[in-house]
Design a protein around this motif. Structure first.
Motif, PDB file in Angstrom:
ATOM      1  N   VAL A  40       0.833  -1.206   0.000  1.00 11.82           N
ATOM      2  CA  VAL A  40       0.000   0.000   0.000  1.00 11.82           C
ATOM      3  C   VAL A  40       0.861   1.246   0.000  1.00 11.82           C
ATOM      4  O   VAL A  40       0.488   2.275  -0.575  1.00 11.82           O
ATOM      5  CB  VAL A  40      -0.944  -0.010   1.223  1.00 11.82           C
ATOM      6  N   PRO A  43       4.047   3.914  -3.992  1.00  4.29           N
ATOM      7  CA  PRO A  43       3.250   4.677  -4.956  1.00  4.29           C
ATOM      8  C   PRO A  43       3.417   4.206  -6.394  1.00  4.29           C
ATOM      9  O   PRO A  43       2.557   4.447  -7.234  1.00  4.29           O
ATOM     10  CB  PRO A  43       3.783   6.112  -4.791  1.00  4.29           C
ATOM     11  N   SER A  45       3.674   1.035  -7.369  1.00  2.00           N
ATOM     12  CA  SER A  45       3.213  -0.341  -7.567  1.00  2.00           C
ATOM     13  C   SER A  45       1.809  -0.339  -8.175  1.00  2.00           C
ATOM     14  O   SER A  45       1.164   0.698  -8.311  1.00  2.00           O
ATOM     15  CB  SER A  45       3.200  -1.093  -6.230  1.00  2.00           C
ATOM     16  N   ALA A  46       1.336  -1.526  -8.556  1.00  2.00           N
ATOM     17  CA  ALA A  46      -0.020  -1.661  -9.088  1.00  2.00           C
ATOM     18  C   ALA A  46      -1.024  -1.245  -8.017  1.00  2.00           C
ATOM     19  O   ALA A  46      -0.738  -1.338  -6.821  1.00  2.00           O
ATOM     20  CB  ALA A  46      -0.264  -3.104  -9.507  1.00  2.00           C
ATOM     21  N   PRO A  47      -2.203  -0.769  -8.409  1.00  4.85           N
ATOM     22  CA  PRO A  47      -3.197  -0.375  -7.405  1.00  4.85           C
ATOM     23  C   PRO A  47      -3.552  -1.545  -6.488  1.00  4.85           C
ATOM     24  O   PRO A  47      -3.656  -2.693  -6.937  1.00  4.85           O
ATOM     25  CB  PRO A  47      -4.399   0.070  -8.245  1.00  4.85           C
ATOM     26  N   SER A  49      -6.238  -2.939  -3.476  1.00  8.41           N
ATOM     27  CA  SER A  49      -7.539  -2.761  -2.828  1.00  8.41           C
ATOM     28  C   SER A  49      -7.632  -3.724  -1.654  1.00  8.41           C
ATOM     29  O   SER A  49      -7.501  -4.936  -1.806  1.00  8.41           O
ATOM     30  CB  SER A  49      -8.675  -3.036  -3.817  1.00  8.41           C
ATOM     31  N   SER A 112     -10.434  -2.595 -10.237  1.00  9.84           N
ATOM     32  CA  SER A 112     -10.295  -2.719 -11.685  1.00  9.84           C
ATOM     33  C   SER A 112      -9.616  -4.051 -11.991  1.00  9.84           C
ATOM     34  O   SER A 112      -9.087  -4.709 -11.081  1.00  9.84           O
ATOM     35  CB  SER A 112      -9.466  -1.557 -12.247  1.00  9.84           C
ATOM     36  N   SER A 114      -6.784  -4.742 -13.100  1.00  5.34           N
ATOM     37  CA  SER A 114      -5.362  -4.773 -12.750  1.00  5.34           C
ATOM     38  C   SER A 114      -5.102  -4.605 -11.253  1.00  5.34           C
ATOM     39  O   SER A 114      -3.955  -4.670 -10.812  1.00  5.34           O
ATOM     40  CB  SER A 114      -4.610  -3.685 -13.522  1.00  5.34           C
ATOM     41  N   THR A 115      -6.139  -4.397 -10.470  1.00 11.32           N
ATOM     42  CA  THR A 115      -5.977  -4.164  -9.037  1.00 11.32           C
ATOM     43  C   THR A 115      -5.480  -5.420  -8.323  1.00 11.32           C
ATOM     44  O   THR A 115      -5.974  -6.520  -8.572  1.00 11.32           O
ATOM     45  CB  THR A 115      -7.316  -3.741  -8.401  1.00 11.32           C
ATOM     46  N   LYS A 169     -13.135   5.023  -5.618  1.00  6.53           N
ATOM     47  CA  LYS A 169     -13.265   5.669  -6.928  1.00  6.53           C
ATOM     48  C   LYS A 169     -13.992   4.731  -7.893  1.00  6.53           C
ATOM     49  O   LYS A 169     -13.848   3.515  -7.826  1.00  6.53           O
ATOM     50  CB  LYS A 169     -11.881   6.016  -7.485  1.00  6.53           C
ATOM     51  N   THR A 171     -14.856   2.565 -11.011  1.00 10.96           N
ATOM     52  CA  THR A 171     -14.040   1.770 -11.926  1.00 10.96           C
ATOM     53  C   THR A 171     -14.938   1.092 -12.951  1.00 10.96           C
ATOM     54  O   THR A 171     -16.159   1.061 -12.813  1.00 10.96           O
ATOM     55  CB  THR A 171     -13.253   0.680 -11.178  1.00 10.96           C
TER      56      THR A 171
END
Length: 329
Positions: A40, A43, A45-47, A49, A112, A114-115, A169, A171
C-alpha cells in the motif's frame, strides 16, 4: 493512416498487453501484515484494494458489516459474501456469483482488472479463503489473503481506521470471459460418491471441512432442521487442521495457515500418505466441501499452498446435499 493515429494505436496496443499481463499474473496466495503495508505504501506499484470479507455462522450474534464500520484496515472496503452471490433454488447463501454480479461488485468496491486485491477477515483465517476462491475462479489472479487477518494486523502494531469508511473511486470491470472448472454440482458429487477411490482412479477425494462430530452425525448442524452426516466416500478433514492459533498482545486469538509441510501432515492423516502423494502430483482429483461452501475455501487454499493447482469445491456443500438427498445419507 496518419502518423498520429498510428502512434495512438500502437500505444493502446502496448497498454492492452500490459493490462493483460497484470490481469493474468498471479499474486502470492498469502501475505503478511508487513507485506501488505509495504504494498500500500509503494506509490509506483499496481493499485491495491484492501477488502474485508468477514462472515459469521448463522447462529452467531456478531455482525460483520457493523464490525467493519467500527474498525478496519485504513482504506478498506467491505465485501458481503451473502450479497455478492447468485440466487439459489434452495435459498442457500453466499453461492458463487455469476460473472456479471461479480463484475458489478468489483466496480462498487473500486476494483479494476489490474488491481491487486488483498482480502482479510476478523478471525485471522476463516472466510477470506472463500473470497479468494471467488476472485481466482472468476479469473482475477492478482489476489491474495492477509494471513492472520485484522487481528494479526493489529498485533503487528499497524494502524486501524475507526471513522466512516471512504467511498472508492469509480471503476469499470468487464464481466470475466473465462472461469475455471472448480465448482462441483450436486449431480457431480452424487455420481462421484458412487465411485470407490480405492479401485477407481477417476474418483475425486471429497474432503469435508466441518468439525468431526457433524461429519459423523453425532453433533447437530448449526442450521435448524438440517440433518448431520456426510457424503458417501468422503473424508473428514476439519479446516482448523490446516491452521495454527495465536494470541495477540491484546489477548485476542487469531489463526494463520500452518507451513506447507504441516498442512501435508494433516492431509496425510486424513487420507493417507499414498493418496496425499497422488493429490499433490495431480494424479488424484480432490474436492473440498463443508457446511455451505465457506470453510471449504480453507481446504482449497491449503491444497494450493501444497502446489495443487486444480482443486474442486462443492458450492452447496453439506447443506445442499442434505436438503436434496437425505435418503442417501
Amino acid at each position: 493512416m496518419s502518423f498520429l493515429r498510428s502512434a495512438v494505436l500502437r500505444a493502446l496496443s502496448v497498454s492492452s498487453r500490459i493490462e493483460s499481463r497484470m490481469i493474468s499474473s498471479a499474486a502470492p496466495l498469502l501475505l503478511s501484515p508487513e507485506q501488505v503495508h509495504d504494498l500500500v505504501d509503494k506509490p509506483d506499484s499496481a493499485p491495491v484494494s484492501l477488502v474485508d470479507s468477514s462472515w459469521f455462522m448463522p447462529n452467531s450474534p456478531r455482525n460483520a458489516k457493523q464490525e467493519f464500520l467500527a474498525k478496519r484496515i485504513p482504506g478498506s472496503q467491505f465485501l458481503d459474501l451473502d450479497e455478492v452471490a447468485s440466487p439459489h433454488e434452495l435459498g442457500l447463501k453466499h453461492m458463487m456469483p455469476d460473472k456479471e454480479t461479480f463484475a458489478r461488485a468489483c466496480e462498487k468496491l473500486g476494483i479494476s482488472p489490474s488491481t491487486h486485491v488483498v482480502l482479510y477477515d476478523v478471525h485471522g483465517v476463516f472466510s477470506s479463503p472463500r473470497a479468494l476462491f471467488m476472485f481466482r475462479t472468476l479469473g482475477h489472479k492478482n489476489s491474495s489473503i492477509l494471513d492472520g487477518g485484522l487481528p494479526r494486523w493489529v498485533d503487528a502494531g499497524l494502524p486501524v481506521e475507526t471513522t466512516p469508511p471512504s467511498q472508492p473511486k469509480a471503476t469499470v470491470y468487464d464481466a470475466p470471459k473465462n472461469e475455471d472448472n472448480s465448482i462441483r454440482s450436486y449431480e457431480q458429487v452424487v455420481a462421484n460418491s458412487r465411485l470407490d477411490p480405492s479401485t477407481n482412479a477417476q474418483a475425486e477425494l471429497v474432503l469435508d471441512a466441518r468439525p468431526k462430530g457433524r461429519y459423523t452425525g453425532n453433533d447437530p448442524e448449526p442450521r435448524p432442521g438440517l440433518s448431520s452426516g456426510h457424503i458417501p466416500n468422503s473424508y473428514s478433514l476439519t479446516f482448523n487442521l490446516f491452521l495454527q492459533k495465536h494470541k495477540g498482545k491484546d489477548g485476542q486469538e487469531y489463526s494463520t495457515f500452518l507451513p506447507p509441510h504441516e498442512i501435508k501432515k494433516a492431509l496425510e492423516k486424513a487420507v493417507g500418505p499414498e493418496e496425499t502423494v497422488k493429490i499433490i502430483r495431480g494424479e488424484r482429483p480432490a474436492t473440498a466441501s463443508c457446511g455451505s461452501g465457506m470453510t471449504a475455501g480453507v481446504l482449497w487454499l491449503g491444497l494450493q499452498l501444497l502446489g495443487v493447482k486444480h482443486v474442486g469445491l462443492y458450492d452447496e456443500s453439506w447443506t445442499g446435499y442434505a436438503m436434496r438427498s437425505t435418503s442417501q445419507i
